[in-house]
Scaffold this motif. Structure first.
Motif, mmCIF file in Angstrom:
data_model
loop_
_atom_site.group_PDB
_atom_site.id
_atom_site.type_symbol
_atom_site.label_atom_id
_atom_site.label_comp_id
_atom_site.label_asym_id
_atom_site.label_seq_id
_atom_site.Cartn_x
_atom_site.Cartn_y
_atom_site.Cartn_z
ATOM 1 N N ASP A 122 23.128 -52.779 52.761
ATOM 2 C CA ASP A 122 21.834 -52.909 51.450
ATOM 3 C C ASP A 122 20.694 -52.614 52.141
ATOM 4 O O ASP A 122 19.869 -51.912 50.979
ATOM 5 C CB ASP A 122 23.109 -52.937 50.323
ATOM 6 N N PRO A 123 20.298 -54.125 51.456
ATOM 7 C CA PRO A 123 18.604 -54.146 51.415
ATOM 8 C C PRO A 123 17.691 -53.186 52.482
ATOM 9 O O PRO A 123 17.063 -53.190 52.092
ATOM 10 C CB PRO A 123 18.655 -55.348 52.384
ATOM 11 N N LEU A 134 18.581 -50.075 53.894
ATOM 12 C CA LEU A 134 19.604 -48.411 53.069
ATOM 13 C C LEU A 134 18.534 -48.386 51.765
ATOM 14 O O LEU A 134 17.527 -47.481 51.254
ATOM 15 C CB LEU A 134 20.782 -48.334 52.725
ATOM 16 N N GLU A 135 18.407 -49.757 51.072
ATOM 17 C CA GLU A 135 17.325 -50.159 49.583
ATOM 18 C C GLU A 135 16.334 -49.709 49.978
ATOM 19 O O GLU A 135 15.540 -49.109 48.700
ATOM 20 C CB GLU A 135 18.229 -49.833 49.012
ATOM 21 N N GLY A 136 16.013 -50.161 50.838
ATOM 22 C CA GLY A 136 14.298 -50.180 51.273
ATOM 23 C C GLY A 136 14.041 -49.382 51.669
ATOM 24 O O GLY A 136 12.989 -48.824 51.718
ATOM 25 N N GLY A 137 14.443 -48.040 52.343
ATOM 26 C CA GLY A 137 14.363 -46.743 52.324
ATOM 27 C C GLY A 137 14.463 -46.459 53.895
ATOM 28 O O GLY A 137 13.895 -45.410 54.830
ATOM 29 N N ASP A 187 15.628 -44.836 57.300
ATOM 30 C CA ASP A 187 16.039 -43.681 57.619
ATOM 31 C C ASP A 187 16.895 -43.646 58.794
ATOM 32 O O ASP A 187 18.011 -42.421 59.093
ATOM 33 C CB ASP A 187 15.422 -42.763 57.378
ATOM 34 N N GLY A 241 24.840 -44.790 52.897
ATOM 35 C CA GLY A 241 23.796 -44.859 52.198
ATOM 36 C C GLY A 241 22.782 -43.911 53.083
ATOM 37 O O GLY A 241 21.171 -44.699 52.129
#
Length: 149
Positions: free
Chosen positions: A9-10, A12-15, A17, A39
């Motif tokens: 998650d961190p 994916l949430e951070g962008g 790709d 994600g």
């Protein structure tokens, strides 16, 4: 219990790709790959030097990229594992439309070997950062070697 996907998650949430799952780092490579895709990132899979190519056959329809580790993960400066070229060839045969990345022991000589075997993405550290003429010259040497393949 291996559950590398709990750390996704961190990133994916951070962008991120692209994210790659490794069978040795999870109890469910399928769950990891589908979590990456859910994600919003492109999923890939990693093969360690001793992991057989056959181990990724069933996950290939769900990933975009295969990373063939050409050294044991953990630290820089290791030598390219001798059987890696054959392994890259077998991955390319099994996954003709995937990106095939190699990481470990990549220098001008092994870059050519990896590209000739079917790799289209190269990761280099020590050979670039330790190149006698500097980083830019090291990158140029790798590109030229790959272009000759």
């Amino acid at each position: 219990v291996h559950s590398a996907e709990r750390y996704l998650d961190p990133f994916l949430e951070g962008g991120a790709d692209l994210s790659l799952g490794q069978g040795e780092s999870t109890d469910s490579l399928y769950r990891t790959v589908t979590a990456i895709k859910a994600g919003g990132a492109r999923p890939g899979v990693v093969l360690n030097p001793a992991t057989p190519v056959e181990a990724i056959r069933e996950i290939l329809p769900y990933v975009d990229q295969v990373l063939v580790m050409t050294v044991e993960p953990g630290f820089g400066g290791q030598a390219f594992v001798p059987h890696s070229a054959e392994k890259i060839r077998r991955v390319r045969e099994l996954a003709p439309d995937h990106d095939i990345e190699v990481d470990g022991g990549i220098d001008a000589d092994t870059a050519r070997v990896a590209v000739e075997a079917g790799a289209n993405l190269l990761v280099a550290g020590s050979s670039v950062y330790g190149f006698e003429g500097g980083v830019a010259a090291g990158i140029t040497a790798l590109r030229e070697a790959a272009d000759r393949a």
